[in-house]
Design a protein around this motif. Structure first.
Motif, PDB file in Angstrom:
ATOM      1  N   ASN A  62      22.373  28.343  -0.638  1.00  0.00           N
ATOM      2  CA  ASN A  62      21.593  29.166   0.307  1.00  0.00           C
ATOM      3  C   ASN A  62      21.856  28.850   1.783  1.00  0.00           C
ATOM      4  OD1 ASN A  62      20.418  30.780  -1.570  1.00  0.00           O
ATOM      5  ND2 ASN A  62      18.364  29.935  -1.389  1.00  0.00           N
ATOM      6  N   THR A  79      26.147  30.304  -4.338  1.00  0.00           N
ATOM      7  CA  THR A  79      26.448  31.714  -4.106  1.00  0.00           C
ATOM      8  C   THR A  79      27.820  31.800  -3.453  1.00  0.00           C
ATOM      9  OG1 THR A  79      24.110  32.248  -3.843  1.00  0.00           O
ATOM     10  CG2 THR A  79      25.701  33.811  -2.932  1.00  0.00           C
ATOM     11  N   LYS A 114      27.314  31.991  -8.399  1.00  0.00           N
ATOM     12  CA  LYS A 114      26.624  33.288  -8.437  1.00  0.00           C
ATOM     13  C   LYS A 114      27.382  34.286  -7.568  1.00  0.00           C
ATOM     14  CE  LYS A 114      22.868  31.153  -7.062  1.00  0.00           C
ATOM     15  NZ  LYS A 114      21.479  30.913  -6.611  1.00  0.00           N
ATOM     16  N   ARG A 115      27.604  35.477  -8.130  1.00  0.00           N
ATOM     17  CA  ARG A 115      28.433  36.471  -7.436  1.00  0.00           C
ATOM     18  C   ARG A 115      27.800  37.858  -7.444  1.00  0.00           C
ATOM     19  NH1 ARG A 115      34.322  36.555  -9.292  1.00  0.00           N
ATOM     20  NH2 ARG A 115      33.387  37.048 -11.319  1.00  0.00           N
ATOM     21  N   CYS A 166      28.834  35.810 -13.251  1.00  0.00           N
ATOM     22  CA  CYS A 166      28.758  34.469 -12.695  1.00  0.00           C
ATOM     23  C   CYS A 166      29.773  33.590 -13.437  1.00  0.00           C
ATOM     24  CB  CYS A 166      27.348  33.893 -12.786  1.00  0.00           C
ATOM     25  SG  CYS A 166      26.872  33.299 -14.403  1.00  0.00           S
ATOM     26  N   GLY A 192      18.829  35.625  -6.214  1.00  0.00           N
ATOM     27  CA  GLY A 192      19.466  34.347  -6.492  1.00  0.00           C
ATOM     28  C   GLY A 192      18.476  33.256  -6.865  1.00  0.00           C
TER      29      GLY A 192
END
Length: 301
Positions: free
Chosen positions: A170, A199, A228-229, A234, A260
């Motif tokens: 994040n 991410t 994470k996409r 993922c 997310g």
């Protein structure tokens, strides 16, 4: 892992104002690690305990936050209440595609002194006693230099005692003085992480990695890396194996806030209950797909 894990999530909850199409504002509460804490508590069911670690003021909004967290089943023993202080505030504006824009008022938020006051000493001493310690890149940003250093020492001690450290990257550039300061802070804590929930866009923005292979290559010592996409599959590296788990298609995206955060919560809950990485990722996709179809960070139970 302990069958009744004691879990601490560290970070900031703010007053949330949701800007609606008619110009009105709907007030609630949110913040990345708080969102994850609530969803984690819901996903775990009767398994384990979940405590939120933060600092608030002694105002009515802070009172309401604590009441809400208690109603969600979160432990409040690690919440500091600092006299004369206030929580931060943010406003969400969403476009026709459900993508959101945030406006923040958080520079004087109480959480910035979460680990610098005398009241923080017992909190810092208790953190290494947890089975799982979870925090995010936003946590790092709002704690400041002294708070980050004290958190890092607590993480090192927690791992020495057998805890699992979980980190969600994040990255929010506006919270940092400059990118180099952020990179240094991230690199120091990533050396003490067992599960990294990353991410891909944030990794690209912070470190300039061009693709998933560069991201995985950057963290050879982290046991479990989850990339994470968004709407794409993922990607996971765990115990020397690689997995790709497709996301679930959503016809109408209303608000991507906490997508997310909710994925991370469901992923971690599944892993703590003995699920495989693939099962955990599917659980994450399922919850995130529900969350993005409802306005705001926290959907009704």
């Amino acid at each position: 892992m302990n069958t009744h894990p004691h879990i601490a999530l560290i970070g900031e909850c703010m007053i949330e104002l949701q800007h609606r199409a008619d110009g009105s504002l709907h007030q609630s509460f949110g913040g990345d690690t708080l969102n994850t804490a609530v969803y984690l508590r819901r996903e775990l069911g009767e398994v384990g305990s979940v405590d939120y670690v933060t600092a608030l003021g002694d105002d009515s909004f802070s009172d309401a936050m604590c009441e809400h967290w208690h109603a969600e089943g979160l432990g409040l023993g690690m919440v500091q209440r600092l006299p004369g202080r206030l929580p931060g505030l943010y406003c969400i504006q969403t476009d026709a595609q459900g993508e959101r824009k945030f406006l923040y008022w958080r520079n004087e938020a109480a959480v910035r002194d979460c680990f610098t006051t005398p009241a923080a000493e017992p909190v810092l001493a208790a953190l290494p006693c947890y089975d799982v310690v979870y925090f995010s890149g936003i946590t790092l940003a709002v704690l400041g230099d002294i708070g980050r250093e004290r958190l890092l020492q607590a993480l090192i001690e927690a791992r020495r005692r057998g805890a699992k450290v979980v980190f969600d990257n994040n990255y929010r550039p506006r919270l940092w003085a400059d990118v180099q300061t952020a990179r240094e802070a991230y690199r120091r804590v990533l050396a003490e992480v067992d599960i990294a929930l990353l991410t891909e866009d944030d990794e690209r923005a912070l470190f300039g990695y061009e693709d998933s292979e560069q991201v995985f290559a950057a963290y050879p010592s982290i046991a479990e890396v989850v990339l994470k996409r968004g709407a794409d599959a993922c990607l996971i590296r765990c115990a020397g194996e690689r997995f790709a788990v497709p996301a679930l298609k959503v016809e109408k995206v209303v608000d991507t806030t906490a997508a997310g955060d909710s994925f991370s919560a469901a992923y971690l809950a599944s892993r703590l209950k003995g699920g495989s990485p693939q099962e955990a990722a599917l659980a994450g996709h399922r919850l995130a797909s529900r969350v993005i179809q409802v306005p705001g960070a926290l959907i009704p139970r």
